[in-house]
Design a protein around this motif. Sequence first.
Motif, short mmCIF file in Angstrom:
data_model
loop_
_atom_site.label_atom_id
_atom_site.label_comp_id
_atom_site.label_asym_id
_atom_site.label_seq_id
_atom_site.Cartn_x
_atom_site.Cartn_y
_atom_site.Cartn_z
N UNK A 14 0.83 -1.21 0.00
CA UNK A 14 0.00 0.00 0.00
C UNK A 14 0.86 1.26 0.00
N UNK A 15 1.94 1.25 0.81
CA UNK A 15 2.83 2.41 0.86
C UNK A 15 3.54 2.63 -0.47
N UNK A 16 3.94 1.54 -1.11
CA UNK A 16 4.69 1.67 -2.35
C UNK A 16 3.85 2.25 -3.49
N UNK A 17 2.53 2.18 -3.35
CA UNK A 17 1.66 2.74 -4.39
C UNK A 17 1.49 4.25 -4.24
N UNK A 18 1.98 4.80 -3.13
CA UNK A 18 1.88 6.23 -2.90
C UNK A 18 3.17 6.92 -3.29
N UNK A 19 3.05 8.08 -3.91
CA UNK A 19 4.24 8.85 -4.28
C UNK A 19 4.90 9.52 -3.08
N UNK A 20 4.26 9.45 -1.91
CA UNK A 20 4.80 10.07 -0.70
C UNK A 20 5.71 9.13 0.09
N UNK A 21 5.82 7.89 -0.32
CA UNK A 21 6.61 6.92 0.43
C UNK A 21 7.47 6.09 -0.51
N UNK A 22 8.60 5.65 0.02
CA UNK A 22 9.42 4.66 -0.66
C UNK A 22 9.63 3.51 0.31
N UNK A 23 9.51 2.29 -0.17
CA UNK A 23 9.61 1.11 0.66
C UNK A 23 10.90 0.36 0.32
N UNK A 24 11.70 0.06 1.33
CA UNK A 24 12.89 -0.77 1.15
C UNK A 24 12.62 -2.14 1.77
N UNK A 25 12.91 -3.18 1.04
CA UNK A 25 12.71 -4.54 1.52
C UNK A 25 14.06 -5.18 1.78
N UNK A 26 14.13 -6.01 2.82
CA UNK A 26 15.38 -6.72 3.10
C UNK A 26 15.69 -7.65 1.93
N UNK A 27 16.93 -7.60 1.48
CA UNK A 27 17.34 -8.44 0.36
C UNK A 27 17.42 -9.90 0.80
N UNK A 28 16.70 -10.75 0.11
CA UNK A 28 16.77 -12.19 0.34
C UNK A 28 17.55 -12.79 -0.83
N UNK A 29 18.70 -13.41 -0.57
CA UNK A 29 19.51 -13.95 -1.67
C UNK A 29 18.72 -14.94 -2.52
N UNK A 30 18.98 -14.92 -3.81
CA UNK A 30 18.31 -15.83 -4.72
C UNK A 30 18.79 -17.26 -4.49
N UNK A 31 17.90 -18.20 -4.70
CA UNK A 31 18.22 -19.62 -4.55
C UNK A 31 18.96 -20.09 -5.80
N UNK A 32 20.09 -20.77 -5.63
CA UNK A 32 20.82 -21.28 -6.80
C UNK A 32 19.98 -22.25 -7.61
N UNK A 33 20.09 -22.14 -8.93
CA UNK A 33 19.37 -23.01 -9.86
C UNK A 33 20.34 -23.57 -10.88
N UNK A 34 19.95 -24.65 -11.54
CA UNK A 34 20.77 -25.20 -12.61
C UNK A 34 20.76 -24.26 -13.81
#
Length: 298
Positions: A14-34
């Motif tokens: 909801x916050x990210x849809x507003x121009x008044x806020x920026x949301x930072x999410x904790x980086x979750x490392x990608x899972x290795x794939x073939x």
Amino acid sequence: MLQQTTDLAAMAEALSRSSDYRVLRRLVPRIPLSRPAGQETRTGILLDTETTGLDHRKDEIIELGMVKFDYTPDGRIVGVRDTFAAFDEPSAPIPPEITAITGITDEMVAGQRIDDAAVSAFVDDAVITIAHNSGFDRKFAERYWPIFEHKAWGCSATEIDWREHGFAGAQLGYLLNGTGFFHQAHRAVDDCHALLEVLDFILPTTGAPALALLLETARRPTLRVWAEQTAFELKDSLKRRGYRWNDGSDGRPKSWFIDVNESGLDDEIAFLRAEIYMREVEPSVQRLTAFTRFSCRA
């Protein structure tokens, strides 16, 4: 717990849809794939080192982190293949200022050794190694593991003009925040995971991933122009022009130098003749490619 996580995700959305806020999410490392089947891909390595100091000739690596990833020829990242993280105990105690920056203590590295054969096997099939300060990391990596001397290198800090593409600067933390994430900084493999997301970010100025621009820049040769035996009082003019000083202790000339694109060579020579030497000169020019750029051999 699941309900709380769902609620937080909904609030962030909801916050990210507003121009008044920026949301930072904790980086979750990608899972290795073939390696993806049925698709033309190439393999790259993201590399970061933590060291006891800045001098690649005498300081030591205390941590090596790498992320192996696959990408398409046009620079789209298609997945992580593997990760590498290891400590190495230095010959002397880790300086307190390094521990303060990295969080790495003498206890953490005690008895630890990086397996040279494992490093070589990890990077063997990669066509490019990328670091966020290749001028620093490449020199250390080559000293420890000669396989890196024969790899093409790219620098995500200097081979993309991040300000031109809307970022506040080239520091990895700034760039990661600009892509909507935050992470634990100054640990080698964590910084590699962060760099992966930065390079996968679609630049609004190009409509393509940042990796595509980095690869394009890395593939172009550059020319290093050496302004040798210049008068001391002209140093400010050279610095304003973008020249850097080399003290000669690394076997290269004791001289000012600048790196330019092939199209800029004539202008650079004209500048030296008109404003520095005041006569016709033929300065030493060294051709650099991704295989030699950032190396202690260049």
